[in-house]
Design a protein around this motif. Structure first.
Motif, PDB file in Angstrom:
ATOM      1  N   THR A  28       0.770  -1.232   0.059  1.00  0.00           N
ATOM      2  CA  THR A  28      -0.031  -0.148   0.120  1.00  0.00           C
ATOM      3  C   THR A  28       0.699   1.248   0.102  1.00  0.00           C
ATOM      4  O   THR A  28       0.474   2.161  -0.591  1.00  0.00           O
ATOM      5  N   LYS A  29       1.911   1.235   0.774  1.00  0.00           N
ATOM      6  CA  LYS A  29       2.987   2.552   0.940  1.00  0.00           C
ATOM      7  C   LYS A  29       3.458   2.551  -0.536  1.00  0.00           C
ATOM      8  O   LYS A  29       3.413   3.768  -0.972  1.00  0.00           O
ATOM      9  N   GLN A  30       3.857   1.591  -1.053  1.00  0.00           N
ATOM     10  CA  GLN A  30       4.565   1.610  -2.342  1.00  0.00           C
ATOM     11  C   GLN A  30       3.592   2.249  -3.623  1.00  0.00           C
ATOM     12  O   GLN A  30       4.029   2.991  -4.231  1.00  0.00           O
ATOM     13  N   LEU A  31       2.261   1.770  -3.416  1.00  0.00           N
ATOM     14  CA  LEU A  31       1.303   2.263  -4.252  1.00  0.00           C
ATOM     15  C   LEU A  31       0.983   3.609  -4.124  1.00  0.00           C
ATOM     16  O   LEU A  31       0.519   4.376  -4.933  1.00  0.00           O
ATOM     17  N   GLN A  32       1.090   4.205  -2.634  1.00  0.00           N
ATOM     18  CA  GLN A  32       0.700   5.679  -2.570  1.00  0.00           C
ATOM     19  C   GLN A  32       1.782   6.381  -3.145  1.00  0.00           C
ATOM     20  O   GLN A  32       1.386   7.692  -3.451  1.00  0.00           O
ATOM     21  N   VAL A  33       2.941   5.714  -3.324  1.00  0.00           N
ATOM     22  CA  VAL A  33       4.033   6.675  -3.750  1.00  0.00           C
ATOM     23  C   VAL A  33       3.813   6.868  -5.408  1.00  0.00           C
ATOM     24  O   VAL A  33       4.112   7.938  -5.782  1.00  0.00           O
ATOM     25  N   PHE A  34       3.470   5.712  -6.063  1.00  0.00           N
ATOM     26  CA  PHE A  34       3.372   5.655  -7.259  1.00  0.00           C
ATOM     27  C   PHE A  34       2.213   6.515  -7.679  1.00  0.00           C
ATOM     28  O   PHE A  34       2.039   7.263  -8.671  1.00  0.00           O
ATOM     29  N   GLN A  35       0.923   6.640  -6.655  1.00  0.00           N
ATOM     30  CA  GLN A  35      -0.254   7.390  -7.038  1.00  0.00           C
ATOM     31  C   GLN A  35       0.293   8.807  -7.104  1.00  0.00           C
ATOM     32  O   GLN A  35      -0.292   9.727  -7.942  1.00  0.00           O
ATOM     33  N   ASP A  36       1.050   9.282  -6.081  1.00  0.00           N
ATOM     34  CA  ASP A  36       1.538  10.820  -6.086  1.00  0.00           C
ATOM     35  C   ASP A  36       2.413  10.969  -7.579  1.00  0.00           C
ATOM     36  O   ASP A  36       1.931  12.061  -8.206  1.00  0.00           O
ATOM     37  N   SER A  37       3.060  10.141  -7.871  1.00  0.00           N
ATOM     38  CA  SER A  37       3.837  10.210  -9.310  1.00  0.00           C
ATOM     39  C   SER A  37       2.744  10.401 -10.446  1.00  0.00           C
ATOM     40  O   SER A  37       2.726  11.448 -11.342  1.00  0.00           O
ATOM     41  N   LEU A  38       1.738   9.510 -10.518  1.00  0.00           N
ATOM     42  CA  LEU A  38       0.735   9.535 -11.400  1.00  0.00           C
ATOM     43  C   LEU A  38      -0.117  10.658 -11.460  1.00  0.00           C
ATOM     44  O   LEU A  38      -0.617  11.012 -12.303  1.00  0.00           O
ATOM     45  N   ALA A  39      -0.443  11.310 -10.109  1.00  0.00           N
ATOM     46  CA  ALA A  39      -1.365  12.475  -9.912  1.00  0.00           C
ATOM     47  C   ALA A  39      -0.607  13.554 -10.692  1.00  0.00           C
ATOM     48  O   ALA A  39      -1.008  14.439 -11.579  1.00  0.00           O
ATOM     49  N   ASP A  40       0.756  13.643 -10.411  1.00  0.00           N
ATOM     50  CA  ASP A  40       1.431  14.792 -11.054  1.00  0.00           C
ATOM     51  C   ASP A  40       1.585  14.486 -12.572  1.00  0.00           C
ATOM     52  O   ASP A  40       1.395  15.594 -13.548  1.00  0.00           O
ATOM     53  N   PHE A  77      -6.411  -1.242  -5.019  1.00  0.00           N
ATOM     54  CA  PHE A  77      -5.872   0.334  -4.809  1.00  0.00           C
ATOM     55  C   PHE A  77      -6.810   1.023  -5.741  1.00  0.00           C
ATOM     56  O   PHE A  77      -6.708   1.038  -6.878  1.00  0.00           O
ATOM     57  N   PRO A  78      -7.630   2.106  -5.212  1.00  0.00           N
ATOM     58  CA  PRO A  78      -8.182   2.895  -5.962  1.00  0.00           C
ATOM     59  C   PRO A  78      -7.507   4.151  -6.975  1.00  0.00           C
ATOM     60  O   PRO A  78      -8.347   4.508  -7.649  1.00  0.00           O
ATOM     61  N   PHE A  79      -6.463   4.502  -6.557  1.00  0.00           N
ATOM     62  CA  PHE A  79      -5.735   5.595  -7.279  1.00  0.00           C
ATOM     63  C   PHE A  79      -6.765   6.782  -7.537  1.00  0.00           C
ATOM     64  O   PHE A  79      -6.731   7.606  -8.483  1.00  0.00           O
ATOM     65  N   ASP A  80      -7.513   7.095  -6.213  1.00  0.00           N
ATOM     66  CA  ASP A  80      -8.426   7.949  -6.508  1.00  0.00           C
ATOM     67  C   ASP A  80      -8.066   9.284  -6.280  1.00  0.00           C
ATOM     68  O   ASP A  80      -8.599  10.542  -6.695  1.00  0.00           O
ATOM     69  N   SER A  81      -6.780   9.611  -5.968  1.00  0.00           N
ATOM     70  CA  SER A  81      -6.037  10.820  -6.366  1.00  0.00           C
ATOM     71  C   SER A  81      -5.460  11.301  -7.707  1.00  0.00           C
ATOM     72  O   SER A  81      -5.234  12.346  -8.044  1.00  0.00           O
ATOM     73  N   VAL A  82      -5.591  10.379  -8.678  1.00  0.00           N
ATOM     74  CA  VAL A  82      -5.203  10.511 -10.006  1.00  0.00           C
ATOM     75  C   VAL A  82      -6.661  10.779 -10.742  1.00  0.00           C
ATOM     76  O   VAL A  82      -7.432  10.207 -11.043  1.00  0.00           O
ATOM     77  N   LYS A  83      -6.768  12.217 -10.742  1.00  0.00           N
ATOM     78  CA  LYS A  83      -7.876  12.792 -11.144  1.00  0.00           C
ATOM     79  C   LYS A  83      -8.009  12.813 -12.963  1.00  0.00           C
ATOM     80  O   LYS A  83      -9.264  13.008 -13.473  1.00  0.00           O
ATOM     81  N   ALA A  84      -6.825  12.384 -13.630  1.00  0.00           N
ATOM     82  CA  ALA A  84      -6.911  12.558 -15.054  1.00  0.00           C
ATOM     83  C   ALA A  84      -7.488  11.282 -15.376  1.00  0.00           C
ATOM     84  O   ALA A  84      -7.902  11.284 -16.877  1.00  0.00           O
ATOM     85  N   VAL A  85      -7.759  10.228 -14.861  1.00  0.00           N
ATOM     86  CA  VAL A  85      -8.156   9.106 -15.459  1.00  0.00           C
ATOM     87  C   VAL A  85      -9.727   8.699 -14.608  1.00  0.00           C
ATOM     88  O   VAL A  85      -9.869   9.020 -13.689  1.00  0.00           O
ATOM     89  N   THR A  86     -10.045   7.793 -15.430  1.00  0.00           N
ATOM     90  CA  THR A  86     -11.284   7.231 -14.767  1.00  0.00           C
ATOM     91  C   THR A  86     -11.449   5.690 -14.716  1.00  0.00           C
ATOM     92  O   THR A  86     -10.914   4.945 -15.559  1.00  0.00           O
ATOM     93  N   ILE A  87     -11.612   5.335 -13.319  1.00  0.00           N
ATOM     94  CA  ILE A  87     -11.440   3.809 -13.027  1.00  0.00           C
ATOM     95  C   ILE A  87     -12.727   3.499 -12.750  1.00  0.00           C
ATOM     96  O   ILE A  87     -13.492   3.949 -11.694  1.00  0.00           O
ATOM     97  N   VAL A  88     -13.457   2.596 -13.319  1.00  0.00           N
ATOM     98  CA  VAL A  88     -14.692   1.719 -13.150  1.00  0.00           C
ATOM     99  C   VAL A  88     -14.431   0.199 -12.971  1.00  0.00           C
ATOM    100  O   VAL A  88     -14.097  -0.339 -13.786  1.00  0.00           O
TER     101      VAL A  88
END
Length: 300
Positions: A28-40, A77-88
């Motif tokens: 989860t911590k690793q995915l959160q780090v990826f999520q920050d990069s993906l959001a940027d 993992f929801p990646f809900d901070s990555v606003k550029a994509v839609t995940i369904v």
């Protein structure tokens, strides 16, 4: 002796649970780090003024996303901070679709996406390649993931027919003057490959998917009402009959049509009475040009 064995078994069980929890926490911590990069990177895909910069950010985004999805348990993992994509997620939670777009310099769009299957083991990812410009008859085409009619999906409906399939509602930006929405059909063949398009619509045209085109200046309702097994949508018409061959001039005319599920197929319903339709709105994807302040994702 029995007490000793039970005690030893309890210790092993506790150790296994602790190790499993520690692994999940690390993932989860690793995915959160990826999520920050993906959001940027997602913000760069949307906000960069130059087309090459947006495209470069998108390529970096794809590489980072695939790497992130290889982390164990990434499906949850929801990646809900990555606003550029839609995940369904599909209603049966067997897969989820990640989809997004990049705006071209001429205000047209290119779509990107992937289907992530819900597995307990290695990553099973089906990439989606936007083939829209080369599909001559998209409403009549049955295609695979390499010839995808690109869209950004916001709803998945499972249909329990003789051959189960999924109906997806999506937004499809088109040109500077027109936009599109699509009712897509997804199924999986015996080998597990994705198939897009299926003749499940009982109308005169017999489409494999349904595509709506209308003026960029308008908004179109396209939503699913589960209580009634009904897809409802605005009826589109030209402002004047002289524009009947110009779909980019079409817009809602304050009447509504629909598709009702019956025996695994969708029957066309004309001139619906919207007073009998619940008022809750789907989280429909909005044309980013119409709500730039909220979609540009500056600092969100």
């Amino acid at each position: 002796m029995k007490r000793f064995l039970l005690f030893a078994f309890s210790l092993l069980t506790c150790y296994h649970c602790f190790a499993q929890h520690a692994d999940e926490s690390a993932n989860t911590k690793q995915l959160q780090v990826f999520q920050d990069s993906l959001a940027d990177l997602g913000k760069a895909m949307v906000n960069k003024e130059a087309g090459p910069e947006r495209i470069n950010a998108n390529y970096q985004f794809i590489k980072a996303l695939v790497t992130a999805l290889k982390v164990p348990n990434s499906y949850n993992f929801p990646f809900d901070s990555v606003k550029a994509v839609t995940i369904v997620n599909s209603p049966d939670n067997t897969f989820r679709i990640i989809s997004w777009h990049v705006t071209n310099d001429d205000d047209s769009y290119r779509f990107y996406g992937a289907i992530q299957m819900n597995t307990n083991g290695a990553l099973h990812l089906i990439p989606l390649e936007d083939y829209s410009p080369l599909l001559k008859n998209p409403e009549d085409s049955v295609v695979d993931n390499r010839k995808w009619y690109g869209a950004q999906y916001y709803k998945i409906i499972k249909v329990a027919a003789e051959k189960p399939y999924y109906v997806m509602l999506g937004w499809k930006g088109y040109t500077a003057d027109a936009t599109k929405k699509v009712i897509e059909v997804l199924s999986f063949n015996q080998k597990g490959a994705a198939v897009f398009g299926m003749p499940v619509f009982d109308n005169k045209k017999g489409q494999k998917r349904i595509i709506f085109e209308y003026t960029r200046q308008a908004s179109m309702l396209l939503k699913y009402i589960p209580e009634q097994h009904l897809i409802v949508f605005d009826h589109l018409s030209p402002p004047d009959n002289k524009y009947k061959n110009r779909p980019e001039m079409y817009g809602p005319d304050l009447t509504y049509d629909g598709l009702r599920l019956k025996n695994g197929r969708w029957e066309f319903v004309q001139d619906m009475d919207m007073r009998n339709v619940p008022s809750e709105q789907d989280n429909n994807y909005i044309d980013p040009k119409k709500s730039a302040d909220s979609i540009k994702m500056t600092g969100q």
